[in-house]
Write a protein that holds these residues in place. Structure first.
Motif, PDB file in Angstrom:
ATOM      1  N   PRO A  94      30.802  43.414  32.630  1.00  0.00           N
ATOM      2  CA  PRO A  94      29.930  44.473  33.140  1.00  0.00           C
ATOM      3  C   PRO A  94      30.651  45.672  33.744  1.00  0.00           C
ATOM      4  O   PRO A  94      30.114  46.765  33.757  1.00  0.00           O
ATOM      5  CB  PRO A  94      29.108  43.753  34.209  1.00  0.00           C
ATOM      6  CG  PRO A  94      30.015  42.687  34.703  1.00  0.00           C
ATOM      7  CD  PRO A  94      30.814  42.242  33.517  1.00  0.00           C
ATOM      8  N   ASN A  95      31.864  45.483  34.261  1.00  0.00           N
ATOM      9  CA  ASN A  95      32.518  46.575  34.978  1.00  0.00           C
ATOM     10  C   ASN A  95      33.218  47.536  34.024  1.00  0.00           C
ATOM     11  O   ASN A  95      33.874  47.104  33.074  1.00  0.00           O
ATOM     12  CB  ASN A  95      33.534  46.024  35.980  1.00  0.00           C
ATOM     13  CG  ASN A  95      32.860  45.324  37.140  1.00  0.00           C
ATOM     14  OD1 ASN A  95      32.099  44.384  36.942  1.00  0.00           O
ATOM     15  ND2 ASN A  95      33.122  45.778  38.343  1.00  0.00           N
ATOM     16  N   PRO A  96      33.114  48.840  34.267  1.00  0.00           N
ATOM     17  CA  PRO A  96      33.801  49.808  33.410  1.00  0.00           C
ATOM     18  C   PRO A  96      35.308  49.563  33.380  1.00  0.00           C
ATOM     19  O   PRO A  96      35.921  49.295  34.406  1.00  0.00           O
ATOM     20  CB  PRO A  96      33.471  51.156  34.071  1.00  0.00           C
ATOM     21  CG  PRO A  96      32.200  50.910  34.830  1.00  0.00           C
ATOM     22  CD  PRO A  96      32.294  49.498  35.311  1.00  0.00           C
ATOM     23  N   GLU A  97      35.886  49.648  32.197  1.00  0.00           N
ATOM     24  CA  GLU A  97      37.319  49.435  32.006  1.00  0.00           C
ATOM     25  C   GLU A  97      38.024  50.787  31.876  1.00  0.00           C
ATOM     26  O   GLU A  97      37.748  51.553  30.962  1.00  0.00           O
ATOM     27  CB  GLU A  97      37.553  48.605  30.739  1.00  0.00           C
ATOM     28  CG  GLU A  97      39.004  48.478  30.320  1.00  0.00           C
ATOM     29  CD  GLU A  97      39.865  47.771  31.350  1.00  0.00           C
ATOM     30  OE1 GLU A  97      40.715  48.454  31.947  1.00  0.00           O
ATOM     31  OE2 GLU A  97      39.680  46.558  31.546  1.00  0.00           O
ATOM     32  N   LEU A  98      38.922  51.089  32.839  1.00  0.00           N
ATOM     33  CA  LEU A  98      39.636  52.364  32.784  1.00  0.00           C
ATOM     34  C   LEU A  98      41.151  52.180  32.769  1.00  0.00           C
ATOM     35  O   LEU A  98      41.908  53.095  33.044  1.00  0.00           O
ATOM     36  CB  LEU A  98      39.224  53.286  33.939  1.00  0.00           C
ATOM     37  CG  LEU A  98      39.312  52.809  35.390  1.00  0.00           C
ATOM     38  CD1 LEU A  98      40.737  52.755  35.899  1.00  0.00           C
ATOM     39  CD2 LEU A  98      38.493  53.744  36.272  1.00  0.00           C
TER      40      LEU A  98
ATOM     41  N   ASP B 240      25.519  42.953  39.869  1.00  0.00           N
ATOM     42  CA  ASP B 240      25.778  43.487  41.198  1.00  0.00           C
ATOM     43  C   ASP B 240      27.152  44.148  41.168  1.00  0.00           C
ATOM     44  O   ASP B 240      28.076  43.639  40.550  1.00  0.00           O
ATOM     45  CB  ASP B 240      25.763  42.348  42.218  1.00  0.00           C
ATOM     46  CG  ASP B 240      25.992  42.833  43.628  1.00  0.00           C
ATOM     47  OD1 ASP B 240      25.597  43.966  43.925  1.00  0.00           O
ATOM     48  OD2 ASP B 240      26.560  42.069  44.421  1.00  0.00           O
ATOM     49  N   ARG B 241      27.257  45.288  41.846  1.00  0.00           N
ATOM     50  CA  ARG B 241      28.517  46.048  41.894  1.00  0.00           C
ATOM     51  C   ARG B 241      29.055  46.332  40.496  1.00  0.00           C
ATOM     52  O   ARG B 241      30.198  46.035  40.151  1.00  0.00           O
ATOM     53  CB  ARG B 241      29.578  45.312  42.708  1.00  0.00           C
ATOM     54  CG  ARG B 241      30.705  46.231  43.176  1.00  0.00           C
ATOM     55  CD  ARG B 241      31.850  45.496  43.822  1.00  0.00           C
ATOM     56  NE  ARG B 241      32.864  46.407  44.305  1.00  0.00           N
ATOM     57  CZ  ARG B 241      33.817  46.953  43.535  1.00  0.00           C
ATOM     58  NH1 ARG B 241      33.879  46.666  42.263  1.00  0.00           N
ATOM     59  NH2 ARG B 241      34.690  47.786  44.061  1.00  0.00           N
TER      60      ARG B 241
ATOM     61  N   MET C  29      37.646  42.179  40.876  1.00  0.00           N
ATOM     62  CA  MET C  29      38.028  40.772  40.816  1.00  0.00           C
ATOM     63  C   MET C  29      37.703  40.022  42.108  1.00  0.00           C
ATOM     64  O   MET C  29      37.151  38.907  42.060  1.00  0.00           O
ATOM     65  CB  MET C  29      39.508  40.636  40.463  1.00  0.00           C
ATOM     66  CG  MET C  29      39.966  39.187  40.306  1.00  0.00           C
ATOM     67  SD  MET C  29      39.021  38.254  39.066  1.00  0.00           S
ATOM     68  CE  MET C  29      39.682  38.961  37.558  1.00  0.00           C
ATOM     69  N   PRO C  30      38.016  40.575  43.302  1.00  0.00           N
ATOM     70  CA  PRO C  30      37.619  39.859  44.521  1.00  0.00           C
ATOM     71  C   PRO C  30      36.123  39.591  44.580  1.00  0.00           C
ATOM     72  O   PRO C  30      35.688  38.528  45.027  1.00  0.00           O
ATOM     73  CB  PRO C  30      38.064  40.804  45.646  1.00  0.00           C
ATOM     74  CG  PRO C  30      39.176  41.593  45.058  1.00  0.00           C
ATOM     75  CD  PRO C  30      38.815  41.780  43.610  1.00  0.00           C
ATOM     76  N   HIS C  31      35.332  40.555  44.116  1.00  0.00           N
ATOM     77  CA  HIS C  31      33.877  40.415  44.176  1.00  0.00           C
ATOM     78  C   HIS C  31      33.368  39.353  43.216  1.00  0.00           C
ATOM     79  O   HIS C  31      32.429  38.600  43.529  1.00  0.00           O
ATOM     80  CB  HIS C  31      33.224  41.758  43.847  1.00  0.00           C
ATOM     81  CG  HIS C  31      31.731  41.706  43.798  1.00  0.00           C
ATOM     82  ND1 HIS C  31      31.042  41.449  42.633  1.00  0.00           N
ATOM     83  CD2 HIS C  31      30.795  41.850  44.759  1.00  0.00           C
ATOM     84  CE1 HIS C  31      29.744  41.453  42.883  1.00  0.00           C
ATOM     85  NE2 HIS C  31      29.570  41.692  44.157  1.00  0.00           N
ATOM     86  N   SER C  32      33.962  39.258  42.026  1.00  0.00           N
ATOM     87  CA  SER C  32      33.392  38.440  40.961  1.00  0.00           C
ATOM     88  C   SER C  32      34.116  37.123  40.724  1.00  0.00           C
ATOM     89  O   SER C  32      33.675  36.324  39.898  1.00  0.00           O
ATOM     90  CB  SER C  32      33.386  39.250  39.646  1.00  0.00           C
ATOM     91  OG  SER C  32      32.611  40.417  39.791  1.00  0.00           O
TER      92      SER C  32
END
Length: 720
Positions: free
Chosen positions: A69-73, A109-110, A119-122
């Protein structure tokens, strides 16, 4: 020791499957509830690979699909997230497929990239998703073979029972697994049993990137879409008059529109747009403060001396400590505005239709992009879809949605789909920059050379709090006063890789070296003395883990052979940011009479290293970024406009200027912490302190090459 986590039966969706069914494990990113199970056909799984869902799915072929889900930059999250799921699942990594998810705040979420927090969040959510899927598959195999689940093993996607000699891949059990009841508890692996986590894994997009498969926003194209480029007003100005006749006369230009303080040219392709944009004749007039760098220098000096400050931290009796001090050390440090300079300039696609809108492009904050479009169009944000492409860099620039707003305004005005593209000059002159900041440090030493008082005052341009008041050396000094002053500038600013700490670390670590010199102490020993004081007798709140910081300091000291070679002049720096700890040592040697930066040694404690390949790249990239901007890069303003408009004048670090970099990671056993940003802050301080050790020249402003103290040093950099 295993970690046991609870999962509710109601969290599982049980749908009877067909012969060609697949296992679908969805997981809620808002909590740590366990995954849901659903059966999908292979065709359905492949079809959903383009939709938005937070799940891991398993096809009857045994293939595993994970939506990221998180954008990869470039922070490697699109590779490391699936590694965590696959680890707990005991999947065959060769059969894992990864798909970028689109925006869906109901399921995620986030869903953003920033602050090195993904990574800490998920971490735990990802592990639970894999572990729960494995549990259900094992239960299905046990029932099929009429054996105890405790006798079954799983390895690389193969479920086996040694006693009967039976085995099968995941896909053979998905139909039955979908009908199984959810477990009350699910066990996570002991970290000592990890087989995928901690191994070097290449980027999942590597092949597509080097073969030119479209991944990025700039790659996106849709038949029939229009193109647009925008002329933006200087900061603090507005449009007074516009002559667009020359631009409209260019072949391929279909329209010129104005919105806010911007003028957009619209056409069939970008080449005529670039030509037409240069033919716009726009006259501007002030609309607030129109600032220049000379104004900022004056403002800084006034505010650092007399500005109304907000007290961020106060420990002990600071006035008394300084009044009775045997020696007082004072220094001021200043940094300029900086652009983010991602390799891929800003771009975005928008298609506004009646009460709906489609958005596609590179964004670090897809929900912010959606909300911005909803505000402009006056429609519910639920009517706006956001598809996230891979980002060609961001460093904080793509946290903003200004370029998304431009695409929405233009699409609405022309009633057609449009892609807005910025060029490099747009990126440098129309951006949102790292705030310019100035710091004043003061230290009080007693007769024994102990630091008994510490003051820090920070002044930032749109920086809010330009300090990190609970970071080291706070907590290690009895008497502390930390203040911040914010100046509201018309120049837009934004989070820039390792916000605030990207410069504060350099200034603070350079100043601590100055204090150590006045105290007659070795710089590393001086820091360890402070840290051990914080450990045994902490003062106030500690925003950092003393033991972890001591560990990276001592490891960097040992790995770099600190102080053991008289022919090598060394500079030390250590910093805590984004939950991680990084210590660095820069080595300068005299080569044919010229001081030469030859090596930087970095020691990082970011908890468990999920992917050593990605972690190594992040640390090296952070060092190169930190070094280049500390030494070379400057953005100055004249009448609200940057003077540096392209890379011919906006100086970035070059490959030949990167010294040898040696990386080490401390195995602290903690869950993974941030890594996209923490390696950048210590770099400038390590290099500046090494330069002082080699030349006796103290650098208190960036970029180094523009300081008179640096002008005749002729520092060289040599790769190993």
């Amino acid at each position: 020791m295993k970690t046991i986590t609870r999962a509710s039966r109601r969290d599982f969706l049980k749908i009877a499957g067909t012969t060609a069914g697949g296992l679908f494990i969805g997981f809620n990113w808002f909590g740590c509830d366990s995954p849901k199970v659903e059966v999908l056909s292979t065709e359905e799984i492949l079809a959903q690979a383009k939709s938005f869902n937070a799940y891991l799915s398993i096809s009857p072929t045994g293939d595993v699909v994970i939506y990221s889900p998180n954008p990869e930059l470039g922070q490697n999250i699109k590779t490391s997230f699936p590694m965590v799921v696959a680890e707990e699942l005991d999947a065959d990594w060769e059969k894992v497929r990864v798909v970028q998810a689109n925006l869906d705040t109901e399921k995620y979420d986030r869903q953003l990239t920033g602050g090195s927090g993904a990574m800490p969040h998920s971490w735990e959510r990802l592990r639970k998703a894999g572990a729960t899927a494995k549990h259900v598959l094992v239960a299905a195999a046990a029932q099929t073979w009429n054996v105890s689940a405790s006798e079954i093993t799983v390895e690389k996607g193969i479920i086996s029972h040694k006693g009967s000699g039976k085995s099968g891949h995941f896909g053979e059990f998905v139909e039955l697994a979908a009908t199984m009841q959810a477990p009350e508890e699910v066990a996570l692996k002991d970290k000592n049993d990890f087989k995928i986590i901690g191994t070097p894994v290449k980027n999942v997009d590597a092949k597509e990137m080097y073969t030119g498969v479209p991944l990025y926003g700039l790659d996106f194209y849709r038949e029939g879409m229009m193109h647009a480029m925008v002329q933006r007003a200087p900061f603090g100005m507005k449009i007074k008059s516009l002559d667009d006749a020359g631009a409209r006369a260019v072949s391929g230009i279909t329209d010129v529109i104005t919105f806010g303080t911007s003028v957009a040219v619209v056409g069939n392709s970008t080449w005529p747009l670039m030509k037409a944009k240069k033919l716009l004749r726009v006259e501007y007039e002030p609309d607030g403060n129109v600032e220049s760098t000379a104004d900022h220098d004056r403002i800084f000096k006034e505010l650092i001396a007399n500005g109304k400050a907000e007290v961020r931290r106060k420990d002990g009796n600071v006035d008394a400590a300084f009044k009775s001090a045997a020696k007082i050390v004072t220094a001021e440090y200043q940094c300029p505005f900086l652009a983010h300079s991602p390799m891929e300039p800003e771009n975005f696609f928008a298609h506004v239709q009646a009460d709906r809108c489609e958005l596609i492009g590179p964004t670090q904050t897809p929900d912010r992009a959606r909300q911005a479009a909803a505000d402009i169009l006056g429609i519910p944000k639920e009517n706006i879809s956001v598809e996230i492409t891979r980002l060609g860099g961001g460093f904080g620039r793509r946290l903003r949605a200004d370029y998304v707003e431009e695409a929405v305004h233009i699409s609405k005005a022309i009633n057609a789909p449009v892609k807005v593209t910025w060029n490099r000059e747009d990126e440098l002159t129309g951006g949102a920059y790292r705030p310019a900041v100035r710091y004043k440090f003061e230290a009080a030493l007693n007769e024994s050379g102990e630091m008994v008082g510490y003051k820090l005052r920070g002044v930032g341009m749109n920086a809010g709090n330009s300090t990190r008041e609970n970071n080291f050396p706070s907590g290690a000094v009895d008497n502390v006063l930390i203040e911040s002053v914010n100046y509201e500038s018309s120049i837009t600013t934004n989070a820039w890789r390792a916000p605030i700490t990207n410069f504060l670390a350099y200034a603070e670590q350079s100043f601590l070296d100055e204090v150590a010199l006045e105290a007659g102490k070795d710089p590393v020993a001086f820091r360890l003395e402070l840290l051990k004081r914080a450990k045994t007798n902490p003062v106030g709140e500690l925003g950092y883990d003393v033991d972890r910081m001591i560990s990276v300091v001592e490891t960097a000291r040992d790995k770099s052979n600190w102080g053991k070679d008289p022919n090598v002049k060394q500079g030390f720096s250590v910093y805590f940011s984004h939950r991680s700890y990084v210590a660095q040592v820069a080595n300068i040697e005299m080569v044919s009479g010229t001081p030469t930066l030859k090596k930087i040694t970095a020691v990082t404690d970011c908890g468990i290293v999920v992917n050593p390949t990605g972690a190594n790249h992040q640390v090296r990239g952070g060092i190169v970024d930190g070094m280049g901007h500390a030494m070379y890069t400057n953005l100055t303003f004249e009448n609200g406009m940057p003077k540096q408009r392209n890379f011919d004048s906006y100086r970035l670090v070059r490959l030949k200027e990167v010294p040898e970099i040696e990386t080490h990671f401390v195995d602290s056993g903690f869950d993974p912490t941030g890594l996209g940003e923490p390696a950048l802050p210590p770099t400038g301080g390590a290099i500046a302190n090494a330069i002082f050790a080699a030349t006796g020249r103290r650098l208190r402003s960036q970029p180094f090459i523009e300081q008179k103290e640096f002008s005749d040093i002729k520092l060289e950099i040599r790769r190993a």
